[in-house]
Motif scaffolding. Structure first.
Motif, PDB file in Angstrom:
ATOM      1  N   TYR A  38       0.852  -1.189   0.000  1.00 25.79           N
ATOM      2  CA  TYR A  38       0.000   0.000   0.000  1.00 25.79           C
ATOM      3  C   TYR A  38       0.886   1.237   0.000  1.00 25.79           C
ATOM      4  O   TYR A  38       1.853   1.300   0.753  1.00 25.79           O
ATOM      5  CB  TYR A  38      -0.886   0.038   1.250  1.00 25.79           C
ATOM      6  CG  TYR A  38      -1.957  -1.021   1.261  1.00 25.79           C
ATOM      7  CD1 TYR A  38      -3.260  -0.722   0.880  1.00 25.79           C
ATOM      8  CD2 TYR A  38      -1.665  -2.324   1.641  1.00 25.79           C
ATOM      9  CE1 TYR A  38      -4.246  -1.703   0.881  1.00 25.79           C
ATOM     10  CE2 TYR A  38      -2.642  -3.307   1.641  1.00 25.79           C
ATOM     11  CZ  TYR A  38      -3.928  -2.990   1.261  1.00 25.79           C
ATOM     12  OH  TYR A  38      -4.898  -3.956   1.254  1.00 25.79           O
ATOM     13  N   GLN A  40       0.787   5.219   0.820  1.00 26.85           N
ATOM     14  CA  GLN A  40      -0.038   6.165   1.572  1.00 26.85           C
ATOM     15  C   GLN A  40       0.578   7.555   1.450  1.00 26.85           C
ATOM     16  O   GLN A  40       1.786   7.723   1.620  1.00 26.85           O
ATOM     17  CB  GLN A  40      -0.134   5.720   3.030  1.00 26.85           C
ATOM     18  CG  GLN A  40      -0.793   4.357   3.130  1.00 26.85           C
ATOM     19  CD  GLN A  40      -0.594   3.667   4.458  1.00 26.85           C
ATOM     20  OE1 GLN A  40       0.337   3.955   5.190  1.00 26.85           O
ATOM     21  NE2 GLN A  40      -1.490   2.741   4.758  1.00 26.85           N
ATOM     22  N   MET A  50      -4.437   9.831   1.159  1.00 29.66           N
ATOM     23  CA  MET A  50      -4.766   8.905   0.084  1.00 29.66           C
ATOM     24  C   MET A  50      -3.987   7.611   0.273  1.00 29.66           C
ATOM     25  O   MET A  50      -2.790   7.640   0.561  1.00 29.66           O
ATOM     26  CB  MET A  50      -4.386   9.558  -1.243  1.00 29.66           C
ATOM     27  CG  MET A  50      -4.898   8.882  -2.455  1.00 29.66           C
ATOM     28  SD  MET A  50      -4.673   9.963  -3.892  1.00 29.66           S
ATOM     29  CE  MET A  50      -3.523   9.000  -4.816  1.00 29.66           C
ATOM     30  N   SER A  51      -4.681   6.479   0.140  1.00 26.31           N
ATOM     31  CA  SER A  51      -4.051   5.158   0.179  1.00 26.31           C
ATOM     32  C   SER A  51      -4.359   4.462  -1.134  1.00 26.31           C
ATOM     33  O   SER A  51      -5.482   4.537  -1.632  1.00 26.31           O
ATOM     34  CB  SER A  51      -4.600   4.322   1.336  1.00 26.31           C
ATOM     35  OG  SER A  51      -4.242   4.878   2.569  1.00 26.31           O
ATOM     36  N   THR A  52      -3.355   3.784  -1.695  1.00 24.10           N
ATOM     37  CA  THR A  52      -3.544   3.076  -2.958  1.00 24.10           C
ATOM     38  C   THR A  52      -2.954   1.677  -2.859  1.00 24.10           C
ATOM     39  O   THR A  52      -2.010   1.438  -2.111  1.00 24.10           O
ATOM     40  CB  THR A  52      -2.852   3.807  -4.130  1.00 24.10           C
ATOM     41  OG1 THR A  52      -1.441   3.782  -3.920  1.00 24.10           O
ATOM     42  CG2 THR A  52      -3.328   5.231  -4.264  1.00 24.10           C
ATOM     43  N   TYR A  60      -6.623   0.445  -6.794  1.00 23.99           N
ATOM     44  CA  TYR A  60      -7.663   0.893  -5.874  1.00 23.99           C
ATOM     45  C   TYR A  60      -7.148   2.110  -5.123  1.00 23.99           C
ATOM     46  O   TYR A  60      -6.021   2.107  -4.622  1.00 23.99           O
ATOM     47  CB  TYR A  60      -8.026  -0.216  -4.883  1.00 23.99           C
ATOM     48  CG  TYR A  60      -8.682  -1.388  -5.559  1.00 23.99           C
ATOM     49  CD1 TYR A  60     -10.065  -1.447  -5.694  1.00 23.99           C
ATOM     50  CD2 TYR A  60      -7.921  -2.424  -6.088  1.00 23.99           C
ATOM     51  CE1 TYR A  60     -10.672  -2.523  -6.327  1.00 23.99           C
ATOM     52  CE2 TYR A  60      -8.521  -3.501  -6.722  1.00 23.99           C
ATOM     53  CZ  TYR A  60      -9.894  -3.544  -6.841  1.00 23.99           C
ATOM     54  OH  TYR A  60     -10.491  -4.603  -7.473  1.00 23.99           O
ATOM     55  N   PHE A  62      -8.195   5.038  -2.159  1.00 23.05           N
ATOM     56  CA  PHE A  62      -9.077   5.463  -1.074  1.00 23.05           C
ATOM     57  C   PHE A  62      -8.587   6.831  -0.625  1.00 23.05           C
ATOM     58  O   PHE A  62      -7.424   6.978  -0.243  1.00 23.05           O
ATOM     59  CB  PHE A  62      -9.010   4.459   0.077  1.00 23.05           C
ATOM     60  CG  PHE A  62      -9.871   4.820   1.251  1.00 23.05           C
ATOM     61  CD1 PHE A  62     -11.244   4.672   1.193  1.00 23.05           C
ATOM     62  CD2 PHE A  62      -9.307   5.300   2.416  1.00 23.05           C
ATOM     63  CE1 PHE A  62     -12.043   4.994   2.280  1.00 23.05           C
ATOM     64  CE2 PHE A  62     -10.089   5.626   3.507  1.00 23.05           C
ATOM     65  CZ  PHE A  62     -11.462   5.471   3.437  1.00 23.05           C
ATOM     66  N   VAL A  64      -9.340  10.406   1.708  1.00 24.34           N
ATOM     67  CA  VAL A  64     -10.050  11.082   2.786  1.00 24.34           C
ATOM     68  C   VAL A  64      -9.728  12.565   2.638  1.00 24.34           C
ATOM     69  O   VAL A  64      -8.555  12.944   2.632  1.00 24.34           O
ATOM     70  CB  VAL A  64      -9.579  10.575   4.168  1.00 24.34           C
ATOM     71  CG1 VAL A  64     -10.251  11.346   5.285  1.00 24.34           C
ATOM     72  CG2 VAL A  64      -9.831   9.083   4.309  1.00 24.34           C
ATOM     73  N   SER A  82      -7.668   6.534   6.976  1.00 26.10           N
ATOM     74  CA  SER A  82      -6.955   6.359   5.710  1.00 26.10           C
ATOM     75  C   SER A  82      -6.047   5.133   5.729  1.00 26.10           C
ATOM     76  O   SER A  82      -6.023   4.354   4.778  1.00 26.10           O
ATOM     77  CB  SER A  82      -6.133   7.611   5.404  1.00 26.10           C
ATOM     78  OG  SER A  82      -5.390   7.433   4.230  1.00 26.10           O
ATOM     79  N   PHE A  85      -7.439   1.351   5.248  1.00 25.59           N
ATOM     80  CA  PHE A  85      -7.914   0.867   3.949  1.00 25.59           C
ATOM     81  C   PHE A  85      -7.237  -0.449   3.576  1.00 25.59           C
ATOM     82  O   PHE A  85      -6.016  -0.561   3.611  1.00 25.59           O
ATOM     83  CB  PHE A  85      -7.629   1.927   2.880  1.00 25.59           C
ATOM     84  CG  PHE A  85      -7.863   1.466   1.470  1.00 25.59           C
ATOM     85  CD1 PHE A  85      -9.133   1.143   1.039  1.00 25.59           C
ATOM     86  CD2 PHE A  85      -6.815   1.360   0.578  1.00 25.59           C
ATOM     87  CE1 PHE A  85      -9.353   0.725  -0.262  1.00 25.59           C
ATOM     88  CE2 PHE A  85      -7.019   0.949  -0.722  1.00 25.59           C
ATOM     89  CZ  PHE A  85      -8.293   0.629  -1.147  1.00 25.59           C
ATOM     90  N   ARG A  86      -8.051  -1.452   3.230  1.00 27.33           N
ATOM     91  CA  ARG A  86      -7.546  -2.755   2.788  1.00 27.33           C
ATOM     92  C   ARG A  86      -8.396  -3.267   1.631  1.00 27.33           C
ATOM     93  O   ARG A  86      -9.605  -3.053   1.589  1.00 27.33           O
ATOM     94  CB  ARG A  86      -7.609  -3.805   3.901  1.00 27.33           C
ATOM     95  CG  ARG A  86      -6.838  -3.471   5.149  1.00 27.33           C
ATOM     96  CD  ARG A  86      -5.341  -3.548   4.942  1.00 27.33           C
ATOM     97  NE  ARG A  86      -4.635  -3.290   6.171  1.00 27.33           N
ATOM     98  CZ  ARG A  86      -4.308  -2.080   6.620  1.00 27.33           C
ATOM     99  NH1 ARG A  86      -4.628  -1.007   5.932  1.00 27.33           N
ATOM    100  NH2 ARG A  86      -3.663  -1.932   7.751  1.00 27.33           N
ATOM    101  N   VAL A  87      -7.760  -3.978   0.726  1.00 27.25           N
ATOM    102  CA  VAL A  87      -8.449  -4.689  -0.346  1.00 27.25           C
ATOM    103  C   VAL A  87      -8.289  -6.168  -0.044  1.00 27.25           C
ATOM    104  O   VAL A  87      -7.175  -6.644   0.159  1.00 27.25           O
ATOM    105  CB  VAL A  87      -7.848  -4.344  -1.725  1.00 27.25           C
ATOM    106  CG1 VAL A  87      -8.442  -5.223  -2.807  1.00 27.25           C
ATOM    107  CG2 VAL A  87      -8.073  -2.878  -2.040  1.00 27.25           C
TER     108      VAL A  87
END
Length: 88
Positions: A38, A40, A50-52, A60, A62, A64, A82, A85-87
């Motif tokens: 991830y 961040q 932002m987390s990706t 993905y 996410f 805030v 923030s 966030f997990r996928v």
């Protein structure tokens, strides 16, 4: 992941903020959870966390966002949201 943290924020940050993010990234962190990497980010005004991550050929994101008052009063809570966030 689909590239370096700098490459990802440069490519997708403007889609989140609506403007170029060059010079507006305050912090970048890389974390790993359950074998997934991830990225961040914290961006300056407008305040964005932002987390990706990438999974199954998809990116993905996410984000805030907060106004100045929310940022000052609830920064730690926003940061915790923030980074949670997990996928799966």
């Amino acid at each position: 992941m689909v590239g370096t943290p700098d490459k990802v924020i440069s490519a997708f940050g403007p889609e989140v903020t609506g403007e170029n993010v060059e010079g507006k990234v305050l912090t970048t962190e890389v974390a790993e959870h359950s074998g997934r990497k991830y990225y961040q980010y914290e961006l300056e005004t407008p305040h964005v966390l932002m987390s990706t991550t990438a999974a199954g050929n998809r990116l993905y994101i996410f984000a805030v966002t907060a106004n100045g008052l929310q940022w000052r009063k609830h920064y730690q809570d926003l940061k915790r949201i923030s980074t949670s966030f997990r996928v799966v």
